[in-house]
Enzyme design. Structure first.
Site, mmCIF file in Angstrom:
data_model
loop_
_atom_site.group_PDB
_atom_site.id
_atom_site.type_symbol
_atom_site.label_atom_id
_atom_site.label_comp_id
_atom_site.label_asym_id
_atom_site.label_seq_id
_atom_site.Cartn_x
_atom_site.Cartn_y
_atom_site.Cartn_z
ATOM 1 N N LYS A 58 -5.878 -1.564 -5.596
ATOM 2 C CA LYS A 58 -6.925 -0.980 -4.353
ATOM 3 C C LYS A 58 -7.517 0.304 -4.930
ATOM 4 C CE LYS A 58 -6.223 -0.203 0.588
ATOM 5 N NZ LYS A 58 -5.274 0.244 1.613
HETATM 6 C C1 E4P Z 1 -6.449 -0.135 4.815
HETATM 7 O O1 E4P Z 1 -6.166 -0.599 3.887
HETATM 8 C C2 E4P Z 1 -5.915 1.152 5.076
HETATM 9 O O2 E4P Z 1 -4.729 1.231 4.551
HETATM 10 C C3 E4P Z 1 -5.778 1.272 6.621
HETATM 11 O O3 E4P Z 1 -6.338 0.200 7.407
HETATM 12 C C4 E4P Z 1 -6.325 2.532 7.249
HETATM 13 O O4 E4P Z 1 -5.932 2.573 8.552
HETATM 14 P P1 E4P Z 1 -6.026 3.938 9.596
HETATM 15 O O5 E4P Z 1 -7.592 4.310 9.745
HETATM 16 O O6 E4P Z 1 -5.451 3.577 10.643
HETATM 17 O O7 E4P Z 1 -5.593 4.703 8.548
#
Ligand code: E4P
Length: 217
Positions: free
Chosen positions: A87
């Site tokens: 990522k």
């Molecule tokens: C995406 O991969 C992130 O881990 C995640 O969806 C972020 O979500 P949040 O806005 O609830 O922190």
């Protein structure tokens, strides 16, 4: 639409997996920190533990923000398990690194995406997944689902192979709207997935069926 769970919590990952509907996992540094994981070895072990539960892509985020650092970290993460997807944040060096990973057959998830322009760059670099954060877009007064629709439309029009991974899901309706919008993947907290189960008429109907079944005994 594939279902990923957005957590680093082993019990929740196991619970979603046991339902038989889990296709993958996304994590991020905040979710990993929430589990109290500390140090490189513990982080690596945690990713391998997740990969051993779920037979599908598991996103592990790099912490570096420069090209050399991202590539170095990404190579180590990818070597941990065949399910690992590296990522990478949507920054200039991140895009450069995604192109490098693409050329070296390492899967990537371009994260922290908030606009169609960013999604086009991620696809041009060959990202396996692009993660538009629809909940955070909603939180700031914009329309997150509209962003998902726009990116899906652009990728279809251009024939981009990058999968649209709708992230930052806040509730069951987000999941339904992402399915309508044609997202390839939705990564959700366990609570939103469980929310899809609920309907008061299901509960009332089941209660009545069980009551009537007893009268037959
Ligand atoms: C995406 O991969 C992130 O881990 C995640 O969806 C972020 O979500 P949040 O806005 O609830 O922190």
């Amino acid at each position: 639409m594939k279902f990923f769970i957005d957590t680093a919590n082993i019990a929740q990952i196991q619970e979603a997996h046991d339902m038989g509907i889990l296709d993958g996992v996304t994590t991020n540094p905040s979710l990993m920190a929430k589990e109290g994981i500390k140090g490189e070895a513990a982080i690596a072990k945690h990713y391998v533990d997740i990969c051993n539960i779920v037979d599908g892509p598991v996103s592990a985020e790099v912490l570096s923000t420069d090209f050399a650092g991202i590539v170095e970290e990404g190579k180590k993460l990818a070597a941990l398990h065949e399910n690992i997807v590296v990522k990478v944040p949507m920054i200039k060096d991140g895009i450069k690194a995604i192109k490098w990973f693409t050329d070296n057959n390492i899967k990537t998830n371009c994260t922290l995406v908030f606009s169609a322009g960013q999604a086009i760059l991620a696809a041009k670099a060959g990202a396996t997944f692009v993660s538009p954060f629809l909940g955070r877009v909603d939180d700031s007064g914009w329309d997150g689902v509209q962003l998902i629709e726009q990116i899906v439309g652009i990728y279809n029009a251009q024939g981009f192979m990058t999968e649209v991974l709708a992230a930052s899901i806040r509730n069951p309706l987000h999941i339904i709207r992402c399915a309508e919008a044609g997202a390839d993947v939705c990564t959700c907290p366990l609570s939103s997935i469980m929310g899809l189960l609920k309907h008061p008429l299901t509960d009332l109907g089941l209660e009545q069926f069980l009551k009537d079944a007893k009268s037959m005994q």
